[in-house]
Design an enzyme around this catalytic site. Structure first.
Site, PDB file in Angstrom:
ATOM      1  N   SER A 187     -25.508 -28.550   5.069  1.00 36.26           N
ATOM      2  CA  SER A 187     -24.540 -27.536   5.495  1.00 36.26           C
ATOM      3  C   SER A 187     -23.089 -27.952   5.351  1.00 36.26           C
ATOM      4  O   SER A 187     -22.224 -27.093   5.209  1.00 36.26           O
ATOM      5  CB  SER A 187     -24.843 -27.099   6.922  1.00 36.26           C
ATOM      6  OG  SER A 187     -24.960 -28.209   7.764  1.00 36.26           O
ATOM      7  N   HIS A 215     -29.116 -22.273   4.130  1.00 32.39           N
ATOM      8  CA  HIS A 215     -28.109 -21.947   3.115  1.00 32.39           C
ATOM      9  C   HIS A 215     -28.721 -21.609   1.759  1.00 32.39           C
ATOM     10  O   HIS A 215     -27.997 -21.422   0.785  1.00 32.39           O
ATOM     11  CB  HIS A 215     -27.111 -23.107   2.972  1.00 32.39           C
ATOM     12  CG  HIS A 215     -26.427 -23.427   4.262  1.00 32.39           C
ATOM     13  ND1 HIS A 215     -25.387 -22.672   4.759  1.00 32.39           N
ATOM     14  CD2 HIS A 215     -26.672 -24.380   5.181  1.00 32.39           C
ATOM     15  CE1 HIS A 215     -25.018 -23.168   5.928  1.00 32.39           C
ATOM     16  NE2 HIS A 215     -25.775 -24.201   6.211  1.00 32.39           N
ATOM     17  N   LYS A 246     -27.002 -15.625   7.734  1.00 36.17           N
ATOM     18  CA  LYS A 246     -26.125 -16.106   6.661  1.00 36.17           C
ATOM     19  C   LYS A 246     -26.238 -15.130   5.479  1.00 36.17           C
ATOM     20  O   LYS A 246     -25.707 -14.037   5.549  1.00 36.17           O
ATOM     21  CB  LYS A 246     -26.439 -17.557   6.359  1.00 36.17           C
ATOM     22  CG  LYS A 246     -25.933 -18.428   7.535  1.00 36.17           C
ATOM     23  CD  LYS A 246     -26.342 -19.854   7.519  1.00 36.17           C
ATOM     24  CE  LYS A 246     -25.707 -20.547   8.734  1.00 36.17           C
ATOM     25  NZ  LYS A 246     -26.422 -21.730   9.159  1.00 36.17           N
TER      26      LYS A 246
HETATM   27  C1  LIG Z   1     -26.538 -22.238  10.571  1.00 35.13           C
HETATM   28  C2  LIG Z   1     -27.652 -23.224  10.507  1.00 35.13           C
HETATM   29  C3  LIG Z   1     -28.688 -23.214  11.443  1.00 35.13           C
HETATM   30  C4  LIG Z   1     -28.656 -22.337  12.652  1.00 35.13           C
HETATM   31  O1  LIG Z   1     -28.942 -21.044  12.366  1.00 35.13           O
HETATM   32  P1  LIG Z   1     -28.418 -19.900  13.351  1.00 35.13           P
HETATM   33  O2  LIG Z   1     -29.228 -18.728  13.029  1.00 35.13           O
HETATM   34  O3  LIG Z   1     -26.973 -19.749  13.068  1.00 35.13           O
HETATM   35  O4  LIG Z   1     -28.648 -20.408  14.750  1.00 35.13           O
HETATM   36  C5  LIG Z   1     -29.751 -24.066  11.256  1.00 35.13           C
HETATM   37  N1  LIG Z   1     -29.772 -24.925  10.222  1.00 35.13           N
HETATM   38  C6  LIG Z   1     -28.784 -25.003   9.319  1.00 35.13           C
HETATM   39  C7  LIG Z   1     -28.870 -25.960   8.201  1.00 35.13           C
HETATM   40  C8  LIG Z   1     -27.684 -24.148   9.445  1.00 35.13           C
HETATM   41  O5  LIG Z   1     -26.685 -24.233   8.576  1.00 35.13           O
END
Ligand SMILES: *Cc1c(COP(=O)(O)O)cnc(C)c1O
Length: 404
Positions: A187, A215, A246
């Protein structure tokens, strides 16, 4: 006393340029978004910091489905999934997601969670029993780290994306349940886990792979089905987590895995069981977003994102060489520009903001000490002109610094 102690901690944090502040959005998530800092008026900034990779957070069809879902199912679910909060919308969403992952995970079922954070806490705590061992990449997302803390399993960390380091740990383990845990796209760096090699190790040492595709889901693969589609992988050893806030533009997450694993999660994953189900309207909106992702429009959006990434990387490589910055080794929508010093990263972000552009400065503990960075993220709703504006503003910041 507590308040004195917190004041002192806050002063230390400020001294190291680590204080975090929120901006308040007054309009929808989009490249041009009006925000305020809590004091002044809201003003529009061209943003490169959301994870709305395909621009679906503000898509008319998704918004309409959200409203339609609310009219049909109401505003809230009223209870947890195992009590009475599980709706037809949740059910259809899970069935749809299971179909997407079925070519990559034999006998796949899917389970919807309120957030990706909770999905990771749920999977790791439910599967990471006392006799299990978790093998975690050092740069895993905070939610995987916290999930490992909640689990009763022994935790081992291997060097980032280093299969030799992982192989040594696996070879030395005699745990009856070995779980490899990794982000697919990391991330804060945008680089990708060597999943094919990880699968070979999992087969050799009889391990399972928990892969967090936060992602990659929606973005990677011809149809946007994520990293397993992109790499053409299939194995019942995969326990796949995709997030839906996302690229899918709404909220929540899902786990896709062999049906026996999903059945176990429904019965034992506490972050699944002891929380109110997300509003069914969210699931209803997600069905619309999945339809876009797998159709022609999804393809076009992914193609636009790819164009923006290539253009940005080209420009950043040139600038980084002049300015002494490091450009991350990433081909994804996450493009880190590593500046090093916390203050320098903040100053660069402030210079851009004065120019009407918003890019987040990411500092420790989110990233290792000495690697503070601008985390630039792109979206299919960015235009080539937007990317050019960012590159021009960064050039001006470098020139200004040289002159000073
Ligand atoms: C954003 C993210 C999460 C968390 O997901 P949410 O739905 O925002 O709680 C988990 N793992 C990774 C790698 C992320 O980037």
């Amino acid at each position: 006393m507590l308040l004195d102690r917190l004041t002192q901690v806050a002063a230390e944090r400020a001294g190291r340029a680590l204080t975090r502040r929120r901006r308040t959005a007054h309009t929808a998530c989009a490249p041009l978004q009006s925000t305020s800092d809590g004091h002044g008026e809201a003003r529009p900034l061209l943003g490169f910091c959301s994870n709305d990779y395909l621009g679906l957070a503000n898509h008319p069809a998704v918004i309409e489905a959200f409203a339609q879902g609310a009219r049909r199912y109401g505003a809230g679910s009223g209870a947890s999934h195992l009590v009475s909060g599980h709706s037809l919308a949740h059910h259809e969403l899970e069935a749809h997601l299971a179909r997407w992952l079925a070519p990559h995970i034999p006998q796949a079922q899917a389970l919807y969670f309120c957030t990706g954070y909770m999905a990771n806490m749920g999977v790791l705590s439910a599967l990471g029993t006392a006799d299990a061992m978790l093998f975690c990449d050092k740069l895993n997302h905070a939610s995987l780290i916290d999930g490992a803390l909640l689990a009763r399993a022994t935790v081992r960390r291997y060097l980032h994306c280093d299969t030799a380091s992982l192989a040594r740990l696996l070879a030395a383990s005699n745990s009856p349940l070995k779980l490899i845990v990794t982000d697919s796209v990391f991330s804060m760096d945008g680089d990708m886990a060597p999943l094919k090699a990880l699968l070979a190790l999992a087969e050799r040492y009889d391990a399972w792979i928990i892969v967090d595709d936060a992602h990659g889901f929606g973005v990677l693969g011809e149809q946007g089905h994520g990293v397993l589609e992109a790499l053409g992988l299939s194995s019942e050893r995969f326990i796949y987590i995709g997030t839906l806030g996302k690229a899918a533009g709404v909220a929540g997450a899902f786990v896709a895995a062999h049906e026996a694993i999903i059945e176990h999660l429904v019965n034992t994953a506490r972050p699944y069981i002891y929380t109110t189900a997300a509003p069914p309207a969210v699931a209803h909106a997600l069905l619309a977003s999945l339809a876009i992702l797998e159709g022609e429009e999804g393809k076009q959006r992914r193609a636009q994102l790819t164009r923006c990434i290539a253009m940005l990387r080209d420009g950043l490589a040139r600038l980084a060489a002049i300015a002494g910055w490091t450009l991350g080794d990433s081909e994804t929508a996450i493009q880190p520009l590593i500046v090093g010093d916390n203050g320098a990263a903040l100053a660069l972000s402030a210079t851009l903001e004065a120019d009407g552009i918003r890019v987040g400065a990411i500092r420790p503990p989110t990233v290792p000490e000495g690697t503070a960075r601008l985390r630039i993220t792109l979206s299919a709703s960015h235009t080539e002109d937007d990317v050019r504006r960012l590159l021009d503003a960064l050039s001006a910041a470098v020139a200004q610094r040289e002159a000073a």
